[in-house]
Design an enzyme around this catalytic site. Structure first.
Site, PDB file in Angstrom:
ATOM      1  N   ASP A 101      10.192  -3.197   2.016  1.00  0.00           N
ATOM      2  CA  ASP A 101       9.430  -4.051   1.112  1.00  0.00           C
ATOM      3  C   ASP A 101       9.566  -5.512   1.541  1.00  0.00           C
ATOM      4  OD1 ASP A 101       7.856  -4.815  -0.986  1.00  0.00           O
ATOM      5  OD2 ASP A 101       9.273  -4.261  -2.548  1.00  0.00           O
ATOM      6  N   SER A 141       4.148  -6.613  -4.644  1.00  0.00           N
ATOM      7  CA  SER A 141       4.581  -5.252  -4.320  1.00  0.00           C
ATOM      8  C   SER A 141       3.716  -4.175  -4.961  1.00  0.00           C
ATOM      9  CB  SER A 141       6.041  -5.043  -4.741  1.00  0.00           C
ATOM     10  OG  SER A 141       6.883  -5.889  -4.011  1.00  0.00           O
ATOM     11  N   THR A 166       7.058  -0.985  -5.790  1.00  0.00           N
ATOM     12  CA  THR A 166       6.782  -0.226  -4.567  1.00  0.00           C
ATOM     13  C   THR A 166       6.983   1.273  -4.759  1.00  0.00           C
ATOM     14  OG1 THR A 166       7.294  -2.142  -3.191  1.00  0.00           O
ATOM     15  CG2 THR A 166       7.316   0.003  -2.111  1.00  0.00           C
TER      16      THR A 166
END
Length: 143
Positions: free
Chosen positions: A32, A77, A131
């Site tokens: 991420d 995200s 995420t």
């Protein structure tokens, strides 16, 4: 687009039939906030410090993705996770829904499950972070 989702599904189906060189499992690693530039910088540092590169860069199959948001130059995200999980761009703050927020998207995890595959989501953060949540949630707001 649905290309990423279809490509991942094809890879899963190939692995299951033994056509992918006997692959039994398929893993999707997501760093991420980690783009190619960060990996290359870490690779150079690791080589200078230990003489060996990053293990992730030595993996035999890799695929870069474009995870930019449908609504902003800087992607959050939720939008990036949705692009990876569902193969379609959405707005920042939105998970698993299209850019209008009206249509739920189907993630590769849900598609794999629908085809009788086992799916696990392993994360170093809580499962409700944007995420990992993009692989199972359909929400107009990440909050």
């Amino acid at each position: 687009m649905r290309f990423l989702q279809l490509a991942l599904l094809a890879l899963i189906l190939l692995a299951n039939t033994g056509l992918a060189a006997g692959a039994k499992y398929i893993f999707l690693f997501i760093g991420d906030g980690m783009a190619l530039q960060q990996r290359m910088l870490a690779e150079e540092y690791q080589r200078k410090m230990t003489g060996a590169g990053l293990a992730i860069n030595a993996m035999p199959y890799q695929a870069p993705t474009k995870t930019h948001s449908a609504s902003a130059h800087v992607t959050d995200s939720a939008a990036a996770g949705t692009a990876i999980a569902c193969g379609e761009k959405t707005r920042n703050q939105v998970m698993g829904m299209d850019a209008t927020g009206a249509r739920k998207l189907t993630s590769i995890a849900k598609t794999a499950q629908a085809h009788g595959r086992k799916v696990g989501i392993v994360t170093s953060v809580t499962i409700n972070h944007a995420t990992p949540a993009a692989f199972y949630a359909n929400q107009p707001s990440r909050n």
